[in-house]
Design a protein around this motif. Sequence first.
Motif, PDB file in Angstrom:
ATOM      1  N   CYS A 176     -40.896   4.347  10.916  1.00 52.65           N
ATOM      2  CA  CYS A 176     -42.036   5.136  11.210  1.00 52.65           C
ATOM      3  C   CYS A 176     -41.472   6.854  11.228  1.00 52.65           C
ATOM      4  CB  CYS A 176     -42.709   5.021  12.462  1.00 52.65           C
ATOM      5  SG  CYS A 176     -44.178   6.023  12.885  1.00 52.65           S
ATOM      6  N   ILE A 177     -41.500   7.169   9.909  1.00 51.73           N
ATOM      7  CA  ILE A 177     -40.903   8.652   9.699  1.00 51.73           C
ATOM      8  C   ILE A 177     -41.800   9.302   8.752  1.00 51.73           C
ATOM      9  CG2 ILE A 177     -38.698   8.104   9.934  1.00 51.73           C
ATOM     10  CD1 ILE A 177     -38.201   8.250   6.936  1.00 51.73           C
ATOM     11  N   ILE A 178     -41.896  10.490   9.033  1.00 51.44           N
ATOM     12  CA  ILE A 178     -42.798  11.314   8.009  1.00 51.44           C
ATOM     13  C   ILE A 178     -41.802  12.632   7.706  1.00 51.44           C
ATOM     14  CG2 ILE A 178     -44.879  10.958   9.260  1.00 51.44           C
ATOM     15  CD1 ILE A 178     -44.915  13.540  10.654  1.00 51.44           C
ATOM     16  N   VAL A 179     -42.370  13.009   6.469  1.00 50.93           N
ATOM     17  CA  VAL A 179     -41.530  14.210   5.931  1.00 50.93           C
ATOM     18  C   VAL A 179     -42.027  15.449   5.622  1.00 50.93           C
ATOM     19  CG1 VAL A 179     -40.022  14.915   4.014  1.00 50.93           C
ATOM     20  CG2 VAL A 179     -39.784  12.680   4.749  1.00 50.93           C
ATOM     21  N   VAL A 180     -41.823  16.566   6.142  1.00 46.01           N
ATOM     22  CA  VAL A 180     -42.523  17.760   6.090  1.00 46.01           C
ATOM     23  C   VAL A 180     -41.933  18.772   5.183  1.00 46.01           C
ATOM     24  CG1 VAL A 180     -43.794  19.682   7.137  1.00 46.01           C
ATOM     25  CG2 VAL A 180     -43.753  17.548   8.185  1.00 46.01           C
ATOM     26  N   ASN A 181     -42.640  19.384   4.070  1.00 45.11           N
ATOM     27  CA  ASN A 181     -42.143  20.297   3.112  1.00 45.11           C
ATOM     28  C   ASN A 181     -41.379  21.696   3.948  1.00 45.11           C
ATOM     29  OD1 ASN A 181     -42.487  22.884   1.605  1.00 45.11           O
ATOM     30  ND2 ASN A 181     -42.224  21.294   0.361  1.00 45.11           N
ATOM     31  N   TYR A 182     -40.431  21.966   3.296  1.00 43.47           N
ATOM     32  CA  TYR A 182     -39.399  23.155   4.199  1.00 43.47           C
ATOM     33  C   TYR A 182     -40.546  24.424   4.434  1.00 43.47           C
ATOM     34  CZ  TYR A 182     -36.324  26.931   5.162  1.00 43.47           C
ATOM     35  OH  TYR A 182     -35.841  28.013   5.580  1.00 43.47           O
ATOM     36  N   ILE A 183     -41.283  24.679   3.422  1.00 44.12           N
ATOM     37  CA  ILE A 183     -42.206  25.814   3.787  1.00 44.12           C
ATOM     38  C   ILE A 183     -43.274  25.474   4.690  1.00 44.12           C
ATOM     39  CG2 ILE A 183     -43.697  27.550   2.453  1.00 44.12           C
ATOM     40  CD1 ILE A 183     -41.975  27.145  -0.158  1.00 44.12           C
ATOM     41  N   VAL A 184     -43.978  24.429   4.641  1.00 47.58           N
ATOM     42  CA  VAL A 184     -45.071  24.053   5.412  1.00 47.58           C
ATOM     43  C   VAL A 184     -44.350  23.856   6.778  1.00 47.58           C
ATOM     44  CG1 VAL A 184     -46.806  22.074   5.943  1.00 47.58           C
ATOM     45  CG2 VAL A 184     -46.201  22.795   3.663  1.00 47.58           C
ATOM     46  N   GLY A 185     -43.258  23.261   6.938  1.00 49.53           N
ATOM     47  CA  GLY A 185     -42.844  23.022   8.205  1.00 49.53           C
ATOM     48  C   GLY A 185     -42.529  24.479   8.962  1.00 49.53           C
TER      49      GLY A 185
END
Length: 488
Positions: A176-185
């Motif tokens: 159960c993981i999610i990945v957030v874009n660098y700029i969005v994060g």
Amino acid sequence: MEETELCFPQLNTSCRRPKRPHFETMLIYVVLSCISVLTVTLNLLVIISISHFRKLHTPTNLLLLSLAVSDFFVGLLMFFQIMLIDGCWYLGDILCVMYQYLAYTITAASTGNMVIISIDRYVAICYPMHYSSKITQKRVKICVCVCWICSAIVQSLILKDDLKQPGRYNSCYGECIIVVNYIVGYIDMTFSFIVPIAVIIVLYFRIFVVAVSQARAMRSQITAAALQRSETELCFPQLNASCRRTQRPHFEVLLTYIIVSSISVLTVILNLLVIISISHFRQLHTPTNLLLLSLAVSDLFVGLLMFFQIMLINGCWLLGDLMCIMYQCIAYFVTMASLGTTIMISIDRYVAICYPMHYSIQITQKRVKICVCVCWMFSVIVQSLILKDGLNLSGRYDSCIGQCVVFVSYIAGLADTIVSFIVPITVIVVLYLRVFVVAVSQARAMRSHITATNLKHSVITKKSELKAARALGVVVVVSGGFAQYSNW
């Protein structure tokens, strides 16, 4: 090889989780479950109380209600966090994304609520005359709704890829993981953490400045009123040269008396039980117990002296200059005798652990009694020399009648610090460090012996003995240092 097992044994694409000790897993489960239940229960009580009683429907309480709701959901989400302790998610990809989305949204909403609360406190303290007109229930409700809606929308935009295609970044089944874009994060961190923290710090700093200015104004008024109304009273009203004491709140004085008296009575009773037990039973007349008896006697005097310390709470000494200097002398030499006894106890333990075969020969009752007597006499002589000016001219440093102070010269104070604090601490640390080294070496010898005789259980033996050695070393060092500090 690391021992692992599948989250879903029936699936080859299942994630693997490392095995943990059963005790460690149970402890984590119990702690997190207790925190979760406590969080849910307490915040639920706040929610029910504010929602049920109309008298509590104030702007500030509505903000606290919103914060309690967010914290309530945090407590509920902790039950799902418990599931992730062993690295496996059993509820599927959709619930995984929903869990992450709720966690992000609730965190952002909670941060927004704290910003609104800081604004509410800022207006209430800095502009109290305009608070009721600027901060109304309707405006607060609108702000709370906007805060929650904005949190939901922003987090939806941040997690839109995961919401559209749940589990797209999972490498195996049960993850159960999610990945957030660098700029969005970076944008999310800026608006969800950096900006709120900056706003809260600025507002509360402004509140602090205003509170300090108000406190100074109140203090000036109180000082002026005290001078006019003579709110201070004399320790000895019949003497003009008497010391003055400031009136304290009755509750504060009573609470201080109760706490100090309880500690004093408890110290006297417990140490008296130790003294009676060791003195009465002859089978307890061992060298170590004789040292404990000496330490109990010094601690008994410390407990008795606390009754005189109670008298100094209001800043007045009512027993005269002679009793004052006697009190100070007894306090000084009892403390030093207690430190000396602690050193002898550390020496006793050092010989018992490092030279156990010679312990009964080197540490005898006669030698211990002589050392205890020398320790007490040395303490009396040293402290008498340090306080000789006070003994010769009692009360010479008192500025008014009812004061109890003693003056120690710089050289005498430095010598007292070295003899009564630095040297004992150094001796105790060195001795217990040596005890720790010997304990570790003995544990390693036992480990080697057991490994040679029983090869099957070697791994378990190594771990348990090494932990035992470390635990013993930490215990003796910490206990020795704490005993020294408490006696000082």
